[in-house]
Design a protein around this motif. Structure first.
Motif, PDB file in Angstrom:
ATOM      1  N   LEU A  79      -4.208  -1.711   1.654  1.00 50.54           N
ATOM      2  CA  LEU A  79      -3.361  -0.946   2.555  1.00 50.54           C
ATOM      3  C   LEU A  79      -2.792  -1.804   3.675  1.00 50.54           C
ATOM      4  O   LEU A  79      -1.790  -1.449   4.281  1.00 50.54           O
TER       5      LEU A  79
ATOM      6  N   GLU B 204       0.793  -2.882   2.881  1.00 51.45           N
ATOM      7  CA  GLU B 204       1.854  -1.891   2.796  1.00 51.45           C
ATOM      8  C   GLU B 204       2.068  -1.266   4.170  1.00 51.45           C
ATOM      9  O   GLU B 204       1.131  -0.798   4.808  1.00 51.45           O
TER      10      GLU B 204
ATOM     11  N   SER C 229      -3.047   3.656   6.256  1.00 50.27           N
ATOM     12  CA  SER C 229      -1.779   2.938   6.369  1.00 50.27           C
ATOM     13  C   SER C 229      -1.264   2.968   7.801  1.00 50.27           C
ATOM     14  O   SER C 229      -0.777   1.953   8.322  1.00 50.27           O
TER      15      SER C 229
END
Length: 598
Positions: free
Chosen positions: A391, A394, A410
């Motif tokens: 994560l 991203e 996230s």
């Protein structure tokens, strides 16, 4: 920072622009006084109103999610319970604060509904859980898959497709009506002759708008002449003790009502008869009669007649309304007029077939009012769950309030990157606020789920106690009245009596104990009864009891004088009776006392 003044103050100045309220006001079109108030810490009107709410926006979103989920599962929450749910969330939020949490006021539920337009109030009726859309949706899909193949057969004509059903009508039962009375009259009722007698009518309609003559079932065992004072040619009458149909009446209706009234119009073509799954409609005699006379019998799925049966959907409600109007007219001294023709009009019948999606054939007419049950979300596997390292790589473009663990992590990685890169504090604060909103929403939703879990556990515990309690006779006698204290005392006396007798639980042997040897019986120990506790004597063998009954019956006869020599001789009648009882009773069954079971 949702208002314009706060955002204007947080924005960076343009090159060569002075850092003054006048310059910021001209650039953002915000009054100078508003900028001054916001810089001094005065909240905006929206923030002030939001701070006065009983629940903050994330907690209200969690409550909305819970209400929608309960409604989708078929258990909508009543409006009067909203205040208690809000109090549960507020109490969980303030678990570490010493001040007392007060419940919301009586108008909070109305304001909550106005703030959330995705919710609306509606009055619902109680329905059998088996008839709920969650349990009949697949049945409706299967029904149309089967009936479409049957109706698409060129040999099946609309005039030869019928639906039959029974309906009950309460005699002389008036409904509520609007009346005009004096302003001083406070009564909300009216006098009427009420007769709670249920009469059943078997009706049948065809897809082209025609109705057959009915069969009336009286709740009696005999026919009476004063029940049919007005001429009704072609009608049939039956009687049953319960007032409902049975297998014999159903067969007689098929043979004497349906077949004669539809044979000529069918002209040798197959006739389709749709009925519900009541057991009296599928006897062997009915199936043989249908097979011999080219009648196709189609049975509706269970608990779907309120959606798929044309008689229930569009005909019976107008019939009962017309009957109540006729009873109202008769109670006021009117003239008897038949109400069947008003309800069984061609328009009502064709509308009923169209509402059930049969003629014209359209399953969407039913499915549009039958929402599909929510699908069960599959649990992700171990290979589908990504770790924090994945994560971190991203970064979503637009930060939103996370609703899943993946989005939560996230957003957390985005905040870490912003703080390490020296990003503007306004952006970091906005993302931290999103993270806090997600935490508040999750905690509020967990509080609602925890409350529901505790409630279900309590209900399950109470049901378990009711099911595990053994049914024992605590009092005998017709019309015997016992108070709760008497029942408690009788239950305690019964338990003490069982302990004295040394009763043990009887049951089948477990599979795990089948290979084990039988334990040796323990020696019997005579228990002395406690003082003040009466014990029942052990029952005598069956032969001894029977012999006593014979001796008592002989003793009731007229006394007979016998000599001393005759008295020493055995009584032949008693010996013969004892020998008969001994032969009737199998050996070994009366050798030990047997407790009487109630």
């Amino acid at each position: 920072m949702t208002d314009r003044a706060s955002r204007a103050l947080a924005e960076s100045d343009l090159p060569g622009e002075p850092r003054t309220y006048d310059a910021i006001s001209k650039r953002s079109n915000v009054p100078i006084s508003t900028l001054n108030h916001r810089a001094l810490g005065r909240p905006s009107i929206e923030d002030k109103a939001r701070g006065q709410l009983y629940l903050n926006p994330p907690e209200e979103e969690a409550l909305v999610k819970h209400l929608i989920l309960e409604a989708d599962l078929g258990k909508p929450v009543p409006i009067k319970f909203l205040a208690s749910l809000a109090y549960i969330i507020a109490r969980q939020r303030s678990a570490t604060i010493d001040e007392a949490i007060k419940p919301p006021n009586k108008n909070w539920a109305q304001g909550f509904q106005k703030r959330h337009l995705e919710l609306k109030s509606r009055r619902v009726q109680a329905m059998d859980w088996k008839r709920h859309e969650k349990n009949i949706y697949d049945k409706i899909i299967h029904w149309f898959d089967v009936i479409e193949k049957v109706l698409q057969d060129p040999a099946i004509r609309p005039e030869n497709v019928y639906n039959m059903d029974e309906t009950g009508v309460m005699l002389c039962m008036l409904g509520s009506v609007k009346v005009l009375v004096s302003t001083d009259d406070l009564r909300n009722y009216r006098g009427a002759a009420v007769k709670r007698t249920m009469v059943t009518a078997i009706e049948c309609i065809s897809a082209n708008g025609r109705s057959l003559l009915p069969m009336i079932i009286w709740p009696a065992t005999t026919h009476r002449s004063n029940w049919t004072t007005f001429p009704t040619p072609g009608w049939h009458y039956a009687c049953s003790e319960s007032g409902y149909t049975d297998s014999k009446i159903s067969f007689e209706w098929l043979k004497r009502v349906f077949d004669p009234q539809t044979r000529q119009q069918a002209n040798g073509k197959p006739r389709l008869l749709i009925c519900d799954g009541f057991g009296t409609h599928e006897t062997l005699e009915i199936l043989e009669f249908c097979f011999e006379n080219n009648i196709l019998l189609c049975r509706l799925p269970s608990h779907t007649s309120h959606k798929l049966q044309p008689c229930d959907v569009g005909v019976f409600a107008p019939l009962k309304a017309a009957y109540r109007d006729e009873v109202e007219r008769l109670c006021r001294g009117g003239v008897n007029t038949p109400c069947k023709g008003q309800a069984f009009s061609k328009r009502n019948i064709t509308s009923a077939w169209a509402a059930t999606g049969l003629f014209p054939l359209n399953r969407d007419r039913v499915l549009r009012h039958t929402p599909k049950p929510p699908a069960q979300l599959p649990m992700p596997g171990s290979d589908e769950i990504r770790m924090d390292s994945d994560l971190m790589d991203e970064v979503p473009q637009t930060p939103t309030t996370p609703v899943s663990a993946e989005a939560f992590m996230s957003l957390h990685s985005m905040i870490q990157q912003d703080t390490s890169n020296g990003t503007c504090m306004t952006r970091v604060q906005r993302r931290v606020q999103k993270l806090a909103n997600a935490g508040q929403k999750a905690i509020a939703y967990c509080a609602l789920l925890e409350h529901e879990k505790q409630l279900l556990k309590k209900i399950n515990s109470e049901a378990k106690v009711r099911k595990s309690t053994k049914s024992l006779v605590l009092g005998k006698g017709q019309g015997k009245v016992m108070s709760f204290e008497d029942i408690v005392a009788a239950r305690a006396a019964r338990a003490a009596k069982d302990v004295v007798k040394g009763k043990v639980k009887r049951g089948r042997k477990r599979k795990s104990d089948q290979g084990k040897p039988e334990p040796e019986p323990e020696p019997e120990v005579e228990l002395e009864p406690e003082p003040g506790l009466e014990t029942e004597p052990e029952p005598e063998p069956e032969m001894v009891r029977a012999a006593k009954k014979v001796r008592k019956s002989i003793g009731r006869r007229a006394p007979k004088r016998t000599s001393i020599a005759e008295a020493d001789l055995p009584d032949p009648t008693l010996e013969a009776e004892a020998v008969r009882l001994t032969r009737d009773i199998p050996p070994g069954t009366w050798s030990a006392p047997v407790a009487k079971m109630y």
